[in-house]
Design a protein around this motif. Sequence first.
Motif, PDB file in Angstrom:
ATOM      1  N   ILE A 299       0.862  -1.180   0.000  1.00 44.20           N
ATOM      2  CA  ILE A 299       0.000   0.000   0.000  1.00 44.20           C
ATOM      3  C   ILE A 299       0.897   1.229   0.000  1.00 44.20           C
ATOM      4  O   ILE A 299       1.750   1.371   0.875  1.00 44.20           O
ATOM      5  N   GLY A 300       0.731   2.072  -1.006  1.00 47.58           N
ATOM      6  CA  GLY A 300       1.555   3.277  -1.095  1.00 47.58           C
ATOM      7  C   GLY A 300       1.157   4.267  -0.020  1.00 47.58           C
ATOM      8  O   GLY A 300      -0.005   4.626   0.103  1.00 47.58           O
TER       9      GLY A 300
ATOM     10  N   ILE B  92       6.152   2.454   1.613  1.00 46.65           N
ATOM     11  CA  ILE B  92       5.152   1.450   1.254  1.00 46.65           C
ATOM     12  C   ILE B  92       4.934   0.552   2.468  1.00 46.65           C
ATOM     13  O   ILE B  92       5.894   0.150   3.120  1.00 46.65           O
TER      14      ILE B  92
ATOM     15  N   GLY C  30       2.588   1.896  -4.517  1.00 47.02           N
ATOM     16  CA  GLY C  30       2.783   0.853  -3.508  1.00 47.02           C
ATOM     17  C   GLY C  30       3.502  -0.365  -4.059  1.00 47.02           C
ATOM     18  O   GLY C  30       3.275  -1.484  -3.621  1.00 47.02           O
TER      19      GLY C  30
END
Lengths: 571, 86
Positions: free
Chosen positions: A7-8, A206, A229
């Motif tokens: 997940i960024g 990330i 991400g």
Amino acid sequence: MVIIQGIGIAPGVVTGKARIWKGKPLGVVGSGAVQAVTTPEEEVRRFDGAVSQAVLELKDLMTILGPEDLSMDILDTHLELLQDPQLAQDVSDKIQAYNLSAQEAFLEVLQHYVLLFEAMEDPYLKARADDIKDMGNRILKYLQQAPFPTQEEASFQAGTILIAEDLSPTDVIKLDTKVIAGIVTQKGNSTSHAFIIARAKGIPTITGCGSELDQISDSDFMMLDGGEGKVFLYPTKDTLDLYAGNGQATQAKVIQLTPTVAVSNNGKQIPVMANASGLEDLDRIWAYGAEGIGLLRTEWLFMSKDRFPNEEEQFELYSNLALKSKGKPLTIRTLDIGGDKPLPYFPLPPETNPFLGYRGIRISMDYPGLFQTQVKAILRAAVFGQFRILLPMIATMEELRWARKQVSIAITSLQSSGHAFESSVPVGIMIETPGAALIADLLAREADFFSLGTNDLIQYTLAADRMNEKVRQLYDPFHPGIWRLIKSIIDQAHAAGLKVSMCGEMAAHPLVTIPLLGLGLDAFSLNPTDIPLIKNNIQKTPPGLAEKVLANLLKMDHAKAVQSYLKEITT
Amino acid sequence: MITKVYTLQLPDGIHARPATALIRLVKQYKSEVRIQKGERTVLVNSMLNILGLMPRKGDILKFNIVGEDESETAEALDEFFTQMNH
């Protein structure tokens, strides 16, 4: 090459060498060598001593960082937690009642509070469990005989990408942005203070990579795309080339290729501007050759306070910005908060779907006083610079009309205040909802300019959440529908004589520069590090090519075809 | 003793930063200040206790202020909540 999808948290593309963070885990450390219990009185004294030392250490850190540091509010909260009288009382009670060592008693008390907060439903309070653990580690460090090793922090080499299970806010605060290129963690909560600080420091980050990180070893070469991400372990040359110019390694070369001058395509000047989140970004921005700020987010100004900044504070900040910008245009977006990015002192109720919820202009309309304060500060600062007001999350005509009315109210009120101000500041809107896109011709009659917020526009149009790994592949800027939609927006704006810029991440995608020029996009607004690459792309596009490429692209019926076509003509 | 009653207007109650501000405000005075929410009462000197009360929007918070400078303390609290609730 291995690609790990996480997940960024903080955008940016970097390459570097992995370093497995063997610092303290975020979990409560301790146990280990249990110390012999002396007397209860002595143990209580030992605990108080440890707290005093931890407080001194934290105050030292705060002095080093200085009052302007973005972490200051978070550290203030940690300072209160350290000195919490309830904590001292609980520990003292435990020591006396069960004849425990200071360390054992503190661990039990800490565990109690961590579990208490972790069990809370409110995601914000739940995330505070991490702050309590962080506070606990500060004290435990002085309760244990052997202090935590700190040599690790000093020995990072430039271009290090930290790989960790999780990080505490303190860990991130101490990271030197000159050597730490990026951060990747197994787990973490996006409202965690550690990540808020990482974003503020501009370290591509990330999270949520899980156990896939186990395959990474020290010194492995890797690349991160913080916005998407994506973690690339041993990226191939093709991948590196695709991102070329975004990475730090190739950055210097690209800057040399494109001097910091305006670029043109087919004789049309195309300003390439920067997205910015705060004053400290500015020197960087001009160094990368920005010809203005196409999107100044003001959330950080609000997040760095413990209350809403007043008109004077905002005026001072905006006018400083204007002085530094030396007459370049400054597009300032009014406060754009929502359930996914709440203010600490203005918490918003959790929503099942914050992206379709209470955010941006919708909140402003309920709190006209806040909006007034910001607009007045902007109008006053506009005496010193070329400001433009940008409204977030517009979906209806009423919202635009409400905001324009508020601007006239602000002007009337400034007229009687005696302050100098500029009354002719352009008011434009973000086009980031399909609703706004579909009435672009109507909105164009009453707005002064458009800015395409493609991150939201794409996810709303394709109904695909970028953060949801099950559907993120559907979030695709190459989807033909996105091209039709953007074309229609730009055409309608141009018919009304409005200019359109793009400030979403799509604008920085090296493959789409040419077709965007074909659409007649008037300006790009990018993260500063992307500016040289895109300027370069604009400048080297031969006359006539953009229109031809666009015409071919518009005939294609699926995203993959669009993407491979663009790859083919770009290489 | 002075008692002050506020209805919390912030959409999601008092979080870490407002709690920090509140603790620091009360520290400037000599009076002892307690918050009562429903059955529970906590001293306004502990972050853990204040957050643990989970003060939410619409909650009625009763402040009990005791001490030689209780009227000044009460005034300062009034101002604090006026700002918070704007």
